[in-house]
Scaffold this active site. Sequence first.
Site, PDB file in Angstrom:
ATOM      1  N   ARG A 185      38.467 -21.008   8.038  1.00 22.14           N
ATOM      2  CA  ARG A 185      39.159 -19.968   7.298  1.00 22.14           C
ATOM      3  C   ARG A 185      39.386 -18.716   8.112  1.00 22.14           C
ATOM      4  O   ARG A 185      40.428 -18.051   7.999  1.00 22.14           O
ATOM      5  CB  ARG A 185      38.352 -19.638   6.032  1.00 22.14           C
ATOM      6  CG  ARG A 185      38.814 -18.404   5.263  1.00 22.14           C
ATOM      7  CD  ARG A 185      37.834 -18.061   4.157  1.00 22.14           C
ATOM      8  NE  ARG A 185      36.490 -17.835   4.673  1.00 22.14           N
ATOM      9  CZ  ARG A 185      36.069 -16.692   5.201  1.00 22.14           C
ATOM     10  NH1 ARG A 185      36.908 -15.667   5.302  1.00 22.14           N
ATOM     11  NH2 ARG A 185      34.835 -16.555   5.633  1.00 22.14           N
TER      12      ARG A 185
ATOM     13  N   GLU B 110      18.972  -5.909   0.958  1.00 26.33           N
ATOM     14  CA  GLU B 110      20.067  -6.655   0.353  1.00 26.33           C
ATOM     15  C   GLU B 110      19.570  -7.450  -0.850  1.00 26.33           C
ATOM     16  O   GLU B 110      20.218  -7.471  -1.907  1.00 26.33           O
ATOM     17  CB  GLU B 110      20.705  -7.588   1.374  1.00 26.33           C
ATOM     18  CG  GLU B 110      21.867  -8.394   0.801  1.00 26.33           C
ATOM     19  CD  GLU B 110      22.328  -9.505   1.715  1.00 26.33           C
ATOM     20  OE1 GLU B 110      23.546  -9.730   1.822  1.00 26.33           O
ATOM     21  OE2 GLU B 110      21.459 -10.180   2.320  1.00 26.33           O
TER      22      GLU B 110
ATOM     23  N   TRP C 185      27.809  -5.661   4.512  1.00 32.12           N
ATOM     24  CA  TRP C 185      28.889  -6.054   3.607  1.00 32.12           C
ATOM     25  C   TRP C 185      30.162  -5.242   3.820  1.00 32.12           C
ATOM     26  O   TRP C 185      31.112  -5.364   3.050  1.00 32.12           O
ATOM     27  CB  TRP C 185      28.423  -5.918   2.158  1.00 32.12           C
ATOM     28  CG  TRP C 185      27.659  -7.106   1.658  1.00 32.12           C
ATOM     29  CD1 TRP C 185      26.310  -7.274   1.623  1.00 32.12           C
ATOM     30  CD2 TRP C 185      28.218  -8.309   1.123  1.00 32.12           C
ATOM     31  NE1 TRP C 185      25.983  -8.500   1.099  1.00 32.12           N
ATOM     32  CE2 TRP C 185      27.127  -9.156   0.781  1.00 32.12           C
ATOM     33  CE3 TRP C 185      29.521  -8.754   0.896  1.00 32.12           C
ATOM     34  CZ2 TRP C 185      27.321 -10.426   0.222  1.00 32.12           C
ATOM     35  CZ3 TRP C 185      29.706 -10.010   0.338  1.00 32.12           C
ATOM     36  CH2 TRP C 185      28.607 -10.825   0.017  1.00 32.12           C
TER      37      TRP C 185
ATOM     38  N   TYR D 228      27.137 -12.601  -6.019  1.00 38.82           N
ATOM     39  CA  TYR D 228      25.689 -12.815  -6.051  1.00 38.82           C
ATOM     40  C   TYR D 228      24.974 -12.188  -7.246  1.00 38.82           C
ATOM     41  O   TYR D 228      24.823 -12.794  -8.294  1.00 38.82           O
ATOM     42  CB  TYR D 228      25.067 -12.334  -4.734  1.00 38.82           C
ATOM     43  CG  TYR D 228      25.467 -13.184  -3.556  1.00 38.82           C
ATOM     44  CD1 TYR D 228      24.947 -14.463  -3.378  1.00 38.82           C
ATOM     45  CD2 TYR D 228      26.391 -12.718  -2.611  1.00 38.82           C
ATOM     46  CE1 TYR D 228      25.323 -15.260  -2.298  1.00 38.82           C
ATOM     47  CE2 TYR D 228      26.774 -13.509  -1.531  1.00 38.82           C
ATOM     48  CZ  TYR D 228      26.241 -14.777  -1.384  1.00 38.82           C
ATOM     49  OH  TYR D 228      26.624 -15.549  -0.319  1.00 38.82           O
TER      50      TYR D 228
ATOM     51  N   CYS E 245      27.651 -18.017  -0.440  1.00 33.81           N
ATOM     52  CA  CYS E 245      27.241 -19.018   0.553  1.00 33.81           C
ATOM     53  C   CYS E 245      25.866 -19.562   0.188  1.00 33.81           C
ATOM     54  O   CYS E 245      25.684 -20.762   0.042  1.00 33.81           O
ATOM     55  CB  CYS E 245      27.244 -18.414   1.948  1.00 33.81           C
ATOM     56  SG  CYS E 245      28.879 -17.882   2.511  1.00 33.81           S
TER      57      CYS E 245
ATOM     58  N   ARG F 227      26.136 -23.648   0.708  1.00 30.44           N
ATOM     59  CA  ARG F 227      27.340 -24.464   0.881  1.00 30.44           C
ATOM     60  C   ARG F 227      27.922 -24.262   2.272  1.00 30.44           C
ATOM     61  O   ARG F 227      28.571 -25.145   2.842  1.00 30.44           O
ATOM     62  CB  ARG F 227      28.395 -24.097  -0.165  1.00 30.44           C
ATOM     63  CG  ARG F 227      28.895 -22.670  -0.008  1.00 30.44           C
ATOM     64  CD  ARG F 227      30.156 -22.357  -0.763  1.00 30.44           C
ATOM     65  NE  ARG F 227      30.570 -20.988  -0.475  1.00 30.44           N
ATOM     66  CZ  ARG F 227      31.420 -20.637   0.471  1.00 30.44           C
ATOM     67  NH1 ARG F 227      31.966 -21.551   1.250  1.00 30.44           N
ATOM     68  NH2 ARG F 227      31.747 -19.369   0.654  1.00 30.44           N
ATOM     69  N   SER F 228      27.735 -23.067   2.828  1.00 30.21           N
ATOM     70  CA  SER F 228      28.294 -22.694   4.125  1.00 30.21           C
ATOM     71  C   SER F 228      27.292 -21.794   4.817  1.00 30.21           C
ATOM     72  O   SER F 228      26.755 -20.869   4.189  1.00 30.21           O
ATOM     73  CB  SER F 228      29.622 -21.958   3.937  1.00 30.21           C
ATOM     74  OG  SER F 228      30.116 -21.452   5.163  1.00 30.21           O
TER      75      SER F 228
ATOM     76  N   ASP G  40      26.464 -19.691   8.532  1.00 31.70           N
ATOM     77  CA  ASP G  40      26.607 -19.195   9.897  1.00 31.70           C
ATOM     78  C   ASP G  40      25.196 -19.159  10.496  1.00 31.70           C
ATOM     79  O   ASP G  40      24.404 -18.269  10.201  1.00 31.70           O
ATOM     80  CB  ASP G  40      27.238 -17.801   9.851  1.00 31.70           C
ATOM     81  CG  ASP G  40      27.280 -17.096  11.198  1.00 31.70           C
ATOM     82  OD1 ASP G  40      26.751 -17.652  12.183  1.00 31.70           O
ATOM     83  OD2 ASP G  40      27.818 -15.984  11.255  1.00 31.70           O
TER      84      ASP G  40
ATOM     85  N   ASN H 177      19.203 -15.076   5.749  1.00 31.64           N
ATOM     86  CA  ASN H 177      19.025 -15.870   4.535  1.00 31.64           C
ATOM     87  C   ASN H 177      17.590 -16.338   4.376  1.00 31.64           C
ATOM     88  O   ASN H 177      17.049 -16.382   3.260  1.00 31.64           O
ATOM     89  CB  ASN H 177      19.961 -17.078   4.542  1.00 31.64           C
ATOM     90  CG  ASN H 177      21.429 -16.703   4.590  1.00 31.64           C
ATOM     91  OD1 ASN H 177      22.208 -17.312   5.327  1.00 31.64           O
ATOM     92  ND2 ASN H 177      21.823 -15.692   3.821  1.00 31.64           N
TER      93      ASN H 177
ATOM     94  N   HIS I 275      27.180 -24.312  10.600  1.00 27.07           N
ATOM     95  CA  HIS I 275      28.043 -24.150  11.760  1.00 27.07           C
ATOM     96  C   HIS I 275      27.642 -22.997  12.676  1.00 27.07           C
ATOM     97  O   HIS I 275      26.905 -22.093  12.294  1.00 27.07           O
ATOM     98  CB  HIS I 275      29.497 -23.947  11.301  1.00 27.07           C
ATOM     99  CG  HIS I 275      29.650 -22.854  10.276  1.00 27.07           C
ATOM    100  ND1 HIS I 275      29.653 -23.112   8.927  1.00 27.07           N
ATOM    101  CD2 HIS I 275      29.789 -21.508  10.412  1.00 27.07           C
ATOM    102  CE1 HIS I 275      29.794 -21.973   8.256  1.00 27.07           C
ATOM    103  NE2 HIS I 275      29.878 -20.989   9.141  1.00 27.07           N
ATOM    104  N   LEU I 276      28.180 -23.072  13.884  1.00 34.34           N
ATOM    105  CA  LEU I 276      28.146 -21.992  14.868  1.00 34.34           C
ATOM    106  C   LEU I 276      29.581 -21.642  15.225  1.00 34.34           C
ATOM    107  O   LEU I 276      30.407 -22.530  15.446  1.00 34.34           O
ATOM    108  CB  LEU I 276      27.395 -22.424  16.128  1.00 34.34           C
ATOM    109  CG  LEU I 276      25.888 -22.631  15.998  1.00 34.34           C
ATOM    110  CD1 LEU I 276      25.364 -23.417  17.189  1.00 34.34           C
ATOM    111  CD2 LEU I 276      25.167 -21.288  15.887  1.00 34.34           C
ATOM    112  N   TYR I 277      29.883 -20.353  15.307  1.00 31.04           N
ATOM    113  CA  TYR I 277      31.222 -19.926  15.686  1.00 31.04           C
ATOM    114  C   TYR I 277      31.414 -20.053  17.197  1.00 31.04           C
ATOM    115  O   TYR I 277      30.489 -19.833  17.976  1.00 31.04           O
ATOM    116  CB  TYR I 277      31.478 -18.490  15.234  1.00 31.04           C
ATOM    117  CG  TYR I 277      31.764 -18.402  13.756  1.00 31.04           C
ATOM    118  CD1 TYR I 277      33.030 -18.684  13.259  1.00 31.04           C
ATOM    119  CD2 TYR I 277      30.755 -18.074  12.849  1.00 31.04           C
ATOM    120  CE1 TYR I 277      33.295 -18.630  11.897  1.00 31.04           C
ATOM    121  CE2 TYR I 277      31.012 -18.015  11.485  1.00 31.04           C
ATOM    122  CZ  TYR I 277      32.287 -18.300  11.021  1.00 31.04           C
ATOM    123  OH  TYR I 277      32.540 -18.262   9.674  1.00 31.04           O
TER     124      TYR I 277
ATOM    125  N   ALA J 231      32.523 -13.111  11.764  1.00 35.70           N
ATOM    126  CA  ALA J 231      33.845 -13.672  11.435  1.00 35.70           C
ATOM    127  C   ALA J 231      34.140 -13.360   9.975  1.00 35.70           C
ATOM    128  O   ALA J 231      33.371 -13.713   9.091  1.00 35.70           O
ATOM    129  CB  ALA J 231      33.864 -15.171  11.689  1.00 35.70           C
TER     130      ALA J 231
END
Length: 319
Positions: free
Chosen positions: A38, A76, A98, A140, A201, A221-222, A224, A232, A262-264, A318
């Site tokens: 995305r 947070e 954020w 959230y 996420c 679900r996703s 980084d 997290n 994933h990793l960017y 990202a």
Amino acid sequence: MNQPPPPQPPLSAPDHPEQQYLALMRHIWEQGDERMDRTGVGTRSVFGAQLRFDLSENRIPLLTTKRVFWKVAAREMLWFLTGDTNIRALLEQGVTIWSDWPLAKFRKASGEDISQQAFEARIVADEGFARLWGELGPVYGKQWVDWPTYEYGADGKYTRGPGINQVAQVVESLRCNPGSRRHIIEGWNVAELDRMALPPCHKTYQFHVSGNRLSCILYQRSCDVALGLPFNLVGATVLTRMIAQQAGYEPGELVWMGGDTHLYLNHAHLVEEQLGRVPSGDPKLLLKRQPASIFAYAIEDFDVQDYAPQGVIRAPVAV
């Protein structure tokens, strides 16, 4: 777009819990599916991952191969529990994680090439500007403590009913019905996803009692892995510790599960540097008091000890 694999890390104690994280990072970087995403940056991704961390004896999965600003993650989490959806309260505490999404929205709408620092300062100084441009939508915490309900009236119309406080319900159910399989806090409200700056996420938290120990599964679900996951893990630990204390349990285990993990591609320098470091130490998270409610904790109630991390490794977010 292919990047060379990073160098092999030095040998270190194989039983250190952080090795799980480093092994996941290496697996994604070397074997992940390279794909566009995305954000347009591109990632290497695997689907379905799991990490397990023992939270007993005040342990916290706080990475030592780079510095993680644990107070930011804790602030947070406390902000989530207020149900607030505007970044102003976070910025007043110096938490800027954020800012990217409202800033991008403002730049696109106004055409003004404002710096992030100037945008954040204006959010803090101008309440009206904050209301207009600091709002993230029902993200959230809004879903956690005020999930919307609707009632069908005699006139044939739906009206807004009382919001559901999932967090309060979970604490109460853990106290009264510990064997339940419904101790869940859910953020994925399909009806409101389009109104959120970023759909959740870390979307589902489920709690489980075994003896006097409370464990948590967090499903993302996703994820980084380089920038998001370290925060997290801290946030989930803080939440689990607060709920355990409020419900009368000792901390058990944190089980983290990732969907698209994933990793960017523009994080190559971070991956290579971090995989070349050796984890060490056993950080502890202490709760200094027990407030009357899950919603009454403050940042001063938390203390991290025995944390001696290696240096910060910076990389772009990202958006």
